[in-house]
Write a protein that holds these residues in place. Structure first.
Motif, PDB file in Angstrom:
ATOM      1  N   LEU A 105       0.802  -1.230   0.000  1.00  0.00           N
ATOM      2  CA  LEU A 105       0.000   0.000   0.000  1.00  0.00           C
ATOM      3  C   LEU A 105       0.833   1.276   0.000  1.00  0.00           C
ATOM      4  O   LEU A 105       0.403   2.285  -0.558  1.00  0.00           O
ATOM      5  CB  LEU A 105      -0.977   0.001   1.175  1.00  0.00           C
ATOM      6  N   VAL A 106       2.022   1.234   0.611  1.00  0.00           N
ATOM      7  CA  VAL A 106       2.875   2.427   0.588  1.00  0.00           C
ATOM      8  C   VAL A 106       3.778   2.432  -0.634  1.00  0.00           C
ATOM      9  O   VAL A 106       4.611   3.307  -0.795  1.00  0.00           O
ATOM     10  CB  VAL A 106       3.701   2.603   1.886  1.00  0.00           C
ATOM     11  N   ARG A 107       3.578   1.424  -1.490  1.00  0.00           N
ATOM     12  CA  ARG A 107       4.321   1.300  -2.736  1.00  0.00           C
ATOM     13  C   ARG A 107       5.840   1.297  -2.526  1.00  0.00           C
ATOM     14  O   ARG A 107       6.589   2.037  -3.176  1.00  0.00           O
ATOM     15  CB  ARG A 107       3.896   2.368  -3.734  1.00  0.00           C
ATOM     16  N   ALA A 108       6.260   0.449  -1.607  1.00  0.00           N
ATOM     17  CA  ALA A 108       7.693   0.254  -1.384  1.00  0.00           C
ATOM     18  C   ALA A 108       8.315  -0.279  -2.666  1.00  0.00           C
ATOM     19  O   ALA A 108       7.673  -1.022  -3.414  1.00  0.00           O
ATOM     20  CB  ALA A 108       7.918  -0.738  -0.240  1.00  0.00           C
ATOM     21  N   ASP A 109       9.561   0.094  -2.911  1.00  0.00           N
ATOM     22  CA  ASP A 109      10.255  -0.453  -4.078  1.00  0.00           C
ATOM     23  C   ASP A 109      10.482  -1.944  -3.903  1.00  0.00           C
ATOM     24  O   ASP A 109      10.458  -2.707  -4.873  1.00  0.00           O
ATOM     25  CB  ASP A 109      11.602   0.253  -4.281  1.00  0.00           C
ATOM     26  N   VAL A 110      10.700  -2.350  -2.667  1.00  0.00           N
ATOM     27  CA  VAL A 110      10.942  -3.753  -2.365  1.00  0.00           C
ATOM     28  C   VAL A 110      10.710  -3.974  -0.870  1.00  0.00           C
ATOM     29  O   VAL A 110      10.843  -3.041  -0.084  1.00  0.00           O
ATOM     30  CB  VAL A 110      12.383  -4.166  -2.789  1.00  0.00           C
ATOM     31  N   LEU A 111      10.355  -5.197  -0.502  1.00  0.00           N
ATOM     32  CA  LEU A 111      10.290  -5.588   0.901  1.00  0.00           C
ATOM     33  C   LEU A 111      11.501  -6.469   1.147  1.00  0.00           C
ATOM     34  O   LEU A 111      11.729  -7.436   0.413  1.00  0.00           O
ATOM     35  CB  LEU A 111       9.007  -6.358   1.199  1.00  0.00           C
TER      36      LEU A 111
END
Length: 155
Positions: free
Chosen positions: A108-114
């Protein structure tokens, strides 16, 4: 002009704790990149709770991270609902709800990667396909999930 791209990497407790276990050598370059301003870590209230119960060395390290390299996020109703959908779709079992909340928040926070070292519930090809299948069906973007080592080395 030299353009430097800063990755926004959502991290879970395994990514932080990885600096103090069998993944220490592979994790160190990731945290060095954070310290050097190359990566912004996305830190959730869920992670803060995990760290609160971690060994003192993990807590001390986490508390030493530069505030300029931290983006703080909190669990929302939307993220919790998405996490519960992962469970309902049998991506993982109900005891993995916090892992699902990490995935949902990162999405939802549109992280580039987890970034995580949790191979059982997070960094696992079949699980990643499941999370992303639910995301696509619900109209959310796919999430890229890697180990901290892969974030740095692109492998």
């Amino acid at each position: 002009m030299d353009i430097k791209i800063i990755n926004r990497v959502y991290v879970d407790g395994c990514a932080v704790g990885g600096l103090f276990n069998q993944y220490a050598e592979q994790t160190l370059p990731f945290w060095n990149a954070v310290q050097n301003g190359e990566i912004v870590t996305i830190v959730s209230d869920i992670l803060k709770n995990e760290v609160a119960f971690a060994p003192q060395c993990v807590r001390d390290f986490f508390n030493s991270l530069p505030e300029t390299q931290i983006e703080q996020v909190v669990l929302t109703k939307e993220a919790d609902a998405l996490a519960k959908r992962y469970i309902a779709e049998n991506v993982v079992g109900p005891t993995s709800i916090d892992d699902c909340r990490h995935i949902a928040l990162a999405t939802l926070v549109r992280a580039d990667v987890l970034g995580s070292w949790n191979f059982k519930h997070i960094v696992n090809v079949s699980r990643i396909r499941g999370y992303n299948g639910v995301n696509l069906n619900m109209g959310y973007p796919q999430i890229d999930i890697r180990t901290p080592y892969e974030v740095i080395h692109g492998e």
